[in-house]
Design a protein around this motif. Structure first.
Motif, mmCIF file in Angstrom:
data_model
loop_
_atom_site.group_PDB
_atom_site.id
_atom_site.type_symbol
_atom_site.label_atom_id
_atom_site.label_comp_id
_atom_site.label_asym_id
_atom_site.label_seq_id
_atom_site.Cartn_x
_atom_site.Cartn_y
_atom_site.Cartn_z
ATOM 1 N N PRO A 1 0.764 -1.336 -0.149
ATOM 2 C CA PRO A 1 -0.050 0.084 0.209
ATOM 3 C C PRO A 1 0.902 1.217 0.057
ATOM 4 C CG PRO A 1 0.062 -1.029 2.029
ATOM 5 C CD PRO A 1 0.618 -1.775 1.308
ATOM 6 N N ARG A 2 0.422 2.213 -0.631
ATOM 7 C CA ARG A 2 1.070 3.463 -0.768
ATOM 8 C C ARG A 2 0.024 4.685 -0.417
ATOM 9 N NH1 ARG A 2 2.855 4.133 -6.132
ATOM 10 N NH2 ARG A 2 1.105 5.563 -6.703
ATOM 11 N N GLY B 1 -10.946 12.161 2.813
ATOM 12 C CA GLY B 1 -10.468 10.627 2.677
ATOM 13 C C GLY B 1 -9.126 10.722 2.537
ATOM 14 N N ALA B 2 -8.384 9.434 2.415
ATOM 15 C CA ALA B 2 -7.265 9.253 2.133
ATOM 16 C C ALA B 2 -7.110 8.472 1.346
ATOM 17 C CB ALA B 2 -6.501 8.710 3.400
ATOM 18 N N TRP B 3 -6.436 8.378 0.071
ATOM 19 C CA TRP B 3 -6.351 7.616 -1.114
ATOM 20 C C TRP B 3 -5.033 6.776 -0.691
ATOM 21 C CZ3 TRP B 3 -9.261 7.683 -5.647
ATOM 22 C CH2 TRP B 3 -8.318 6.762 -6.744
ATOM 23 N N ILE B 4 -5.365 5.635 -0.871
ATOM 24 C CA ILE B 4 -4.086 4.610 -0.693
ATOM 25 C C ILE B 4 -4.292 3.562 -1.936
ATOM 26 C CG2 ILE B 4 -3.498 2.469 0.347
ATOM 27 C CD1 ILE B 4 -4.983 3.591 3.020
ATOM 28 N N THR B 5 -3.075 3.679 -2.524
ATOM 29 C CA THR B 5 -3.195 2.650 -3.784
ATOM 30 C C THR B 5 -2.569 1.473 -3.374
ATOM 31 O OG1 THR B 5 -2.694 4.726 -5.221
ATOM 32 C CG2 THR B 5 -1.919 2.442 -6.182
ATOM 33 N N LEU B 6 -3.025 0.130 -3.789
ATOM 34 C CA LEU B 6 -2.194 -0.981 -3.718
ATOM 35 C C LEU B 6 -1.354 -1.245 -4.946
ATOM 36 C CD1 LEU B 6 -5.282 -3.055 -2.337
ATOM 37 C CD2 LEU B 6 -3.902 -1.737 -1.302
ATOM 38 N N THR B 7 0.000 -0.904 -4.466
ATOM 39 C CA THR B 7 0.942 -1.023 -5.775
ATOM 40 C C THR B 7 0.962 -2.634 -6.532
ATOM 41 O OG1 THR B 7 2.800 -1.129 -4.542
ATOM 42 C CG2 THR B 7 1.876 0.987 -5.141
ATOM 43 N N VAL C 1 -10.160 5.721 2.387
ATOM 44 C CA VAL C 1 -10.595 5.699 3.730
ATOM 45 C C VAL C 1 -10.898 6.857 4.517
ATOM 46 C CG1 VAL C 1 -9.642 3.276 3.768
ATOM 47 C CG2 VAL C 1 -8.354 5.326 4.434
ATOM 48 N N PRO C 2 -11.513 7.122 5.639
ATOM 49 C CA PRO C 2 -11.588 8.545 6.467
ATOM 50 C C PRO C 2 -10.151 8.845 6.593
ATOM 51 C CG PRO C 2 -13.189 6.801 7.171
ATOM 52 C CD PRO C 2 -12.392 6.060 6.232
ATOM 53 N N HIS D 1 -3.734 5.836 9.024
ATOM 54 C CA HIS D 1 -2.758 5.007 9.601
ATOM 55 C C HIS D 1 -3.312 3.545 10.077
ATOM 56 C CE1 HIS D 1 -0.193 8.197 8.802
ATOM 57 N NE2 HIS D 1 -0.868 8.917 9.745
ATOM 58 N N ASP D 2 -4.629 3.649 10.600
ATOM 59 C CA ASP D 2 -5.201 2.146 11.049
ATOM 60 C C ASP D 2 -5.554 1.423 9.914
ATOM 61 O OD1 ASP D 2 -5.457 3.223 13.661
ATOM 62 O OD2 ASP D 2 -7.211 4.214 13.372
#
Length: 134
Positions: free
Chosen positions: A23-24, A74-80, A118-119, A124-125
């Motif tokens: 994840p990034r 939200g927070a954008w998380i890329t699964l690389t 995600v919120p 970090h969670d």
């Protein structure tokens, strides 16, 4: 037009676990907003056309500069890790893990990667949950 093929090492099934999702976290908060036709989507992280209008996911600072109305930050998380579009179980596994930790999670699939929103205050969670899945 050149057609790109899915890499042969794309995650297609999650029977033996999901492996390292890598994840990034995007550094800036993002928001969902409905925009009018003609809105420049070139800097949007995602755009979805619905019957009710065009939804974009953009950085919060851009939304503020453009006067866009939003509620969710939200927070954008890329699964690389490269994930197959016809893969089975990856989204369900991630959704279940996030739900177990009571983290709201919206999934956007790109050609190569899945992206999670995600919120912002739970980012970090969410990263901890994703790391635990590997």
């Amino acid at each position: 037009m050149e057609v790109e093929e899915m890499p042969s090492d794309a995650v297609a099934r999650t029977e033996g676990g999901v492996g390292d999702l890598r994840p990034r976290l995007h550094p800036e908060p993002v928001v969902y907003a409905i925009v009018s036709q003609g809105f420049d989507t070139s800097t949007a992280l995602a755009a979805v056309r619905e019957a009710e209008g065009l939804t974009v996911v953009v950085e919060q600072t851009e939304a503020d500069e453009d006067g866009l109305v939003y509620e969710f930050v939200g927070a954008w998380i890329t699964l690389t890790v490269v994930s197959a579009l016809d893969g089975v179980g990856l989204t369900a596994t991630i959704s279940a893990a996030m739900a177990d930790d009571e983290i709201a999670c919206n999934v956007v699939a790109g050609f190569h990667h899945d992206h999670l929103v995600v919120p912002w205050d739970r980012r970090h969670d969410a990263l901890r949950v994703l790391d635990a899945l590997g």
